[in-house]
Design a protein around this motif. Structure first.
Motif, PDB file in Angstrom:
ATOM      1  N   ILE A 160       0.916  -1.280   0.003  1.00  0.00           N
ATOM      2  CA  ILE A 160       0.095  -0.017   0.072  1.00  0.00           C
ATOM      3  C   ILE A 160       0.866   1.211  -0.080  1.00  0.00           C
ATOM      4  O   ILE A 160       1.925   1.394   0.508  1.00  0.00           O
ATOM      5  N   LEU A 161       0.635   2.272  -0.912  1.00  0.00           N
ATOM      6  CA  LEU A 161       1.181   3.540  -0.875  1.00  0.00           C
ATOM      7  C   LEU A 161       0.571   4.329   0.422  1.00  0.00           C
ATOM      8  O   LEU A 161      -0.579   4.411   0.376  1.00  0.00           O
ATOM      9  N   THR A 162       1.570   4.404   1.340  1.00  0.00           N
ATOM     10  CA  THR A 162       0.729   5.163   2.677  1.00  0.00           C
ATOM     11  C   THR A 162       1.106   6.781   2.654  1.00  0.00           C
ATOM     12  O   THR A 162       0.140   7.315   3.225  1.00  0.00           O
ATOM     13  N   ALA A 163       2.111   7.063   2.063  1.00  0.00           N
ATOM     14  CA  ALA A 163       2.397   8.539   2.207  1.00  0.00           C
ATOM     15  C   ALA A 163       3.290   9.251   1.296  1.00  0.00           C
ATOM     16  O   ALA A 163       4.144   8.287   0.546  1.00  0.00           O
ATOM     17  N   ILE A 164       3.194  10.596   1.065  1.00  0.00           N
ATOM     18  CA  ILE A 164       4.177  11.266   0.160  1.00  0.00           C
ATOM     19  C   ILE A 164       5.089  12.014   1.099  1.00  0.00           C
ATOM     20  O   ILE A 164       4.282  12.732   2.041  1.00  0.00           O
ATOM     21  N   ARG A 165       6.404  12.353   1.015  1.00  0.00           N
ATOM     22  CA  ARG A 165       6.924  13.021   1.692  1.00  0.00           C
ATOM     23  C   ARG A 165       8.305  13.813   0.996  1.00  0.00           C
ATOM     24  O   ARG A 165       8.670  13.376   0.015  1.00  0.00           O
ATOM     25  N   PHE A 166       8.195  15.228   1.444  1.00  0.00           N
ATOM     26  CA  PHE A 166       9.239  16.038   0.634  1.00  0.00           C
ATOM     27  C   PHE A 166       9.860  17.144   1.551  1.00  0.00           C
ATOM     28  O   PHE A 166       9.098  17.532   2.566  1.00  0.00           O
ATOM     29  N   ARG A 167      11.093  17.421   1.649  1.00  0.00           N
ATOM     30  CA  ARG A 167      11.554  18.701   2.266  1.00  0.00           C
ATOM     31  C   ARG A 167      10.890  19.901   1.810  1.00  0.00           C
ATOM     32  O   ARG A 167      10.818  19.998   0.591  1.00  0.00           O
ATOM     33  N   LYS A 168      10.559  20.884   2.719  1.00  0.00           N
ATOM     34  CA  LYS A 168      10.221  22.190   2.348  1.00  0.00           C
ATOM     35  C   LYS A 168      11.191  23.017   1.618  1.00  0.00           C
ATOM     36  O   LYS A 168      12.168  23.020   1.928  1.00  0.00           O
ATOM     37  N   PRO A 169      10.959  23.401   0.437  1.00  0.00           N
ATOM     38  CA  PRO A 169      11.771  23.910  -0.390  1.00  0.00           C
ATOM     39  C   PRO A 169      12.031  25.443  -0.155  1.00  0.00           C
ATOM     40  O   PRO A 169      11.064  26.102   0.395  1.00  0.00           O
ATOM     41  N   LYS A 170      13.331  25.646  -0.637  1.00  0.00           N
ATOM     42  CA  LYS A 170      13.465  27.319  -0.478  1.00  0.00           C
ATOM     43  C   LYS A 170      13.083  27.945  -1.720  1.00  0.00           C
ATOM     44  O   LYS A 170      12.611  29.138  -1.569  1.00  0.00           O
ATOM     45  N   GLY A 171      13.005  27.378  -2.749  1.00  0.00           N
ATOM     46  CA  GLY A 171      12.620  27.833  -3.991  1.00  0.00           C
ATOM     47  C   GLY A 171      11.157  27.862  -4.215  1.00  0.00           C
ATOM     48  O   GLY A 171      10.489  27.702  -3.285  1.00  0.00           O
ATOM     49  N   VAL A 172      10.689  28.567  -5.412  1.00  0.00           N
ATOM     50  CA  VAL A 172       9.355  28.453  -5.732  1.00  0.00           C
ATOM     51  C   VAL A 172       8.696  27.592  -6.557  1.00  0.00           C
ATOM     52  O   VAL A 172       9.398  27.137  -7.658  1.00  0.00           O
ATOM     53  N   LEU A 173       7.863  26.811  -6.081  1.00  0.00           N
ATOM     54  CA  LEU A 173       7.201  25.860  -7.047  1.00  0.00           C
ATOM     55  C   LEU A 173       6.167  26.403  -7.888  1.00  0.00           C
ATOM     56  O   LEU A 173       5.126  27.027  -7.384  1.00  0.00           O
ATOM     57  N   THR A 174       6.096  26.168  -9.223  1.00  0.00           N
ATOM     58  CA  THR A 174       5.094  26.523 -10.215  1.00  0.00           C
ATOM     59  C   THR A 174       4.741  25.273 -10.939  1.00  0.00           C
ATOM     60  O   THR A 174       5.235  24.425 -11.177  1.00  0.00           O
ATOM     61  N   PHE A 175       3.290  25.661 -11.608  1.00  0.00           N
ATOM     62  CA  PHE A 175       2.998  24.568 -12.476  1.00  0.00           C
ATOM     63  C   PHE A 175       1.818  25.081 -13.528  1.00  0.00           C
ATOM     64  O   PHE A 175       1.198  26.141 -13.323  1.00  0.00           O
ATOM     65  N   ALA A 176       2.151  24.570 -14.633  1.00  0.00           N
ATOM     66  CA  ALA A 176       1.348  24.965 -15.743  1.00  0.00           C
ATOM     67  C   ALA A 176       0.955  23.699 -16.664  1.00  0.00           C
ATOM     68  O   ALA A 176       1.613  22.925 -16.746  1.00  0.00           O
ATOM     69  N   LYS A 177      -0.283  23.798 -16.910  1.00  0.00           N
ATOM     70  CA  LYS A 177      -0.793  22.674 -18.036  1.00  0.00           C
ATOM     71  C   LYS A 177      -1.687  22.999 -19.344  1.00  0.00           C
ATOM     72  O   LYS A 177      -2.380  24.090 -18.997  1.00  0.00           O
ATOM     73  N   LEU A 178      -1.652  22.350 -20.369  1.00  0.00           N
ATOM     74  CA  LEU A 178      -2.563  22.516 -21.320  1.00  0.00           C
ATOM     75  C   LEU A 178      -3.492  21.356 -21.523  1.00  0.00           C
ATOM     76  O   LEU A 178      -2.970  20.198 -21.489  1.00  0.00           O
TER      77      LEU A 178
END
Ligand SMILES: Cc1cc2nc3c(=O)[nH]c(=O)nc-3n(C[C@H](O)[C@H](O)[C@H](O)COP(=O)(O)OP(=O)(O)OC[C@H]3O[C@@H](n4cnc5c(N)ncnc54)[C@H](O)[C@@H]3O)c2cc1C
Length: 278
Positions: A160-178
């Motif tokens: 079972i996938l139980t969790a997703i984990r990541f370190r808080k980033p210093k940079g800026v996260l952006t997203f775009a989609k078509l």
């Protein structure tokens, strides 16, 4: 077919090992369609949508942990994904319709493994890992490797996938989609970028991931290498588009979708990189 409601992760793992030919169901927005189309025909469905420990979003020191049964709506409503993480909220806001966002989960999106899975490029850009648990084992795999390495790809029997984990980033996260259509569009091209600029407006850190520009969501290493250390201005963003188009020419050679995707990627990459400066 039997549906079993799991009360905890332990309970779900017990049920998984007890029954043969069974599948996890979280929001059901992918698996129900696959069952209707007879692409999967489990005898038992193990419903994890009410397992509280899988529905939490937690800050743990420098890390953020998202339970696998967290929905898109949960992310959109969470105060954790503000500021430099709002690109993740944007990715979730652009998924399907309100009904899909209320039911569909981040874990289901990852395990379903579509090249167009919208939560995946931002998680790759963040350097996130997924935690996969079975009764006797826990493995933690980078989201990027889960998709790109055959030995780590795919959920194993009794896992079972139980969790997703990541370190808080210093940079800026952006997203775009078509997307293909405005609403209910499964994205055809998406890009997530994590960018840090230094005091001279030069790129001091960059991680970029794409969706639907290949067989699976992936890191765009050539683009990252091009941007690293450059002054982050319009001219560099224009050049970056050409670099990615060059990558696509090789990766998607002979695909009928190449001319369309090549043109479309310009607007998507410019939007993703443009938002770093906002
Ligand atoms: C109309 C419509 C529009 C959509 N639009 C988008 C869109 O814009 N962008 C996008 O990315 N997706 C979209 N989707 C796809 C879907 O909604 C997402 O992939 C969603 O996140 C799947 O999550 P779920 O909880 O519903 O998964 P489910 O259907 O419950 O499960 C999907 C698969 O993952 C497995 N699974 C789920 N959770 C776990 C777990 N914790 N551990 C192990 N295995 C697990 C299941 O066994 C199954 O194989 C759309 C779907 C529909 C029907």
């Amino acid at each position: 077919m039997i549906v079993k409601q799991a009360k905890s992760v332990e309970d779900a793992l017990e049920l998984l090992s007890h029954y043969g030919n069974c599948k996890i169901i979280a929001g059901g927005t992918d698996i129900i369609i696959q069952m209707n189309e007879k692409k999967v025909q489990p005898k038992v469905l193990i419903d994890i949508s009410k397992v509280e420990e899988l529905k939490k979003i937690e800050e743990d020191g420098d890390f953020i942990k998202i339970g696998s049964a967290v929905t898109y709506t949960d992310i959109i409503e969470s105060s954790i994904f503000e500021g430099n993480l709002s690109g993740f909220k944007k990715a979730c806001r652009l998924v399907g319709s309100p009904q899909i966002r209320n039911r569909g989960t981040i874990g289901g999106n990852i395990v379903n493994a579509s090249p167009a899975a919208d939560s995946v490029p931002p998680l790759i850009a963040l350097g996130a890992t997924i935690i996969l648990e079975s009764k006797n084992n826990i493995r933690e795999v980078k989201v990027e490797d889960y998709f790109s390495h055959s030995e780590t790809f795919g959920i194993r029997e009794y896992e079972i996938l139980t969790a997703i984990r990541f370190r808080k980033p210093k940079g800026v996260l952006t997203f775009a989609k078509l997307g293909l259509r405005k609403a209910l569009a499964i994205s055809r091209i998406s890009i997530a970028a994590l960018v840090e600029l230094d005091k001279d407006n030069k790129v001091s850190f960059v991680r970029i991931a794409s969706g639907s520009i290949g067989r699976y969501p992936m890191r765009e290493h050539e683009l990252e290498e091009f941007l690293q250390g450059k002054v982050f201005d319009d001219a560099v963003i224009d050049e970056a588009v050409k670099v990615l188009q060059g990558v696509m020419d090789v990766r998607l050679a002979n695909r009928s979708s190449l001319p369309y995707k090549r043109r479309a990627v310009e607007a998507v990459l410019k939007e993703a990189l443009g938002e770093v400066r906002k």
